[in-house]
Design an enzyme around this catalytic site. Sequence first.
Site, PDB file in Angstrom:
ATOM      1  N   ASP A  59     -23.332  68.524  10.168  1.00 27.59           N
ATOM      2  CA  ASP A  59     -24.320  69.167  11.027  1.00 27.59           C
ATOM      3  C   ASP A  59     -25.642  68.467  10.752  1.00 27.59           C
ATOM      4  OD1 ASP A  59     -26.241  70.704  12.248  1.00 27.59           O
ATOM      5  OD2 ASP A  59     -25.531  72.621  11.467  1.00 27.59           O
ATOM      6  N   TYR A 154     -35.069  73.944  25.825  1.00 30.65           N
ATOM      7  CA  TYR A 154     -34.235  72.744  25.849  1.00 30.65           C
ATOM      8  C   TYR A 154     -35.067  71.540  26.268  1.00 30.65           C
ATOM      9  CZ  TYR A 154     -30.814  69.282  27.287  1.00 30.65           C
ATOM     10  OH  TYR A 154     -30.130  68.100  27.443  1.00 30.65           O
ATOM     11  N   ALA A 156     -38.267  71.086  26.082  1.00 32.02           N
ATOM     12  CA  ALA A 156     -39.245  70.744  25.054  1.00 32.02           C
ATOM     13  C   ALA A 156     -38.599  70.027  23.879  1.00 32.02           C
ATOM     14  CB  ALA A 156     -39.957  72.007  24.570  1.00 32.02           C
ATOM     15  N   LYS A 158     -36.039  68.091  23.945  1.00 33.82           N
ATOM     16  CA  LYS A 158     -35.755  66.717  24.353  1.00 33.82           C
ATOM     17  C   LYS A 158     -37.037  65.906  24.502  1.00 33.82           C
ATOM     18  CE  LYS A 158     -31.238  66.356  24.655  1.00 33.82           C
ATOM     19  NZ  LYS A 158     -30.511  65.426  23.731  1.00 33.82           N
ATOM     20  N   ILE A 187     -24.936  64.613  34.539  1.00 33.13           N
ATOM     21  CA  ILE A 187     -23.822  63.739  34.179  1.00 33.13           C
ATOM     22  C   ILE A 187     -22.540  64.565  34.245  1.00 33.13           C
ATOM     23  CG2 ILE A 187     -22.810  62.241  32.438  1.00 33.13           C
ATOM     24  CD1 ILE A 187     -25.452  61.182  33.557  1.00 33.13           C
TER      25      ILE A 187
END
Length: 250
Positions: A59, A154, A156, A158, A187
């Site tokens: 992890d 999410y 932010a 990235k 995708i």
Amino acid sequence: MARTVVISGGGTGIGRAVAQRFAADGDRIVLIGRRAEVLQAAAAELAADAAKVHTVTADLSDVEQAGAAAAEIAAHGSVDVLVAAAGGNVILGAEPERTAGLAGVAWHWTENFRANTLTAVLLVEALRPYLADHARIVLVSSIAAYRGSGSGSYAASKAALHPYAYDLAADLGERGITVNVVAPGYIAGTEFFRGTLSAERERTLIAQTHTGRPGTPADVAAAVHWLASPEAGHITGQIIQINGGAERGR
């Protein structure tokens, strides 16, 4: 000459397609992920092409596990290509009560940061001493970093990769190491949406493109492969969007 290519999130989706592209060159592949059985299945498929395939279960949002993964990788030599493709949106598929209220807001902001930012940053920083001169680093972002993700967290998480790549490119440039980011749009054929994407939503996402089709993992893998090539040695600190023009709108 075979290179050592390390790919987080290499067991599925974009990461797996990236691994397949480099394996076709006969490179040595290191797959990192949390699910040992998924990594082993991917490794078995790649073994026919790659010079060698090694798996590391970890992890990468955990400091100790990221450090241990880096030490295991370094034991086999320096790293020529590092692709940070691990991540996901923790809100997708989460139980409604998990994201409810202020506690739910704190949960998904924290967990998306761990899943998308820390998994990349901790791996890169742990492997930094073991990067070969003229190595290539590619981080996987998202179209969401430009136009949001509906929840903020999410997107932010990235978007945080972008300034990190700029700083890293400046730090490592004197060694000929390049650092770039790819930001895919929709995708198809990945685990990202976890079966939650409706047919109507898929049609909407495709309609937003100028090419009239969804992206594929192979589209992203081709861009990553090129950024890792000798020909791309003067390209660094860049964000390459792979979304068929969807980010520009229609």
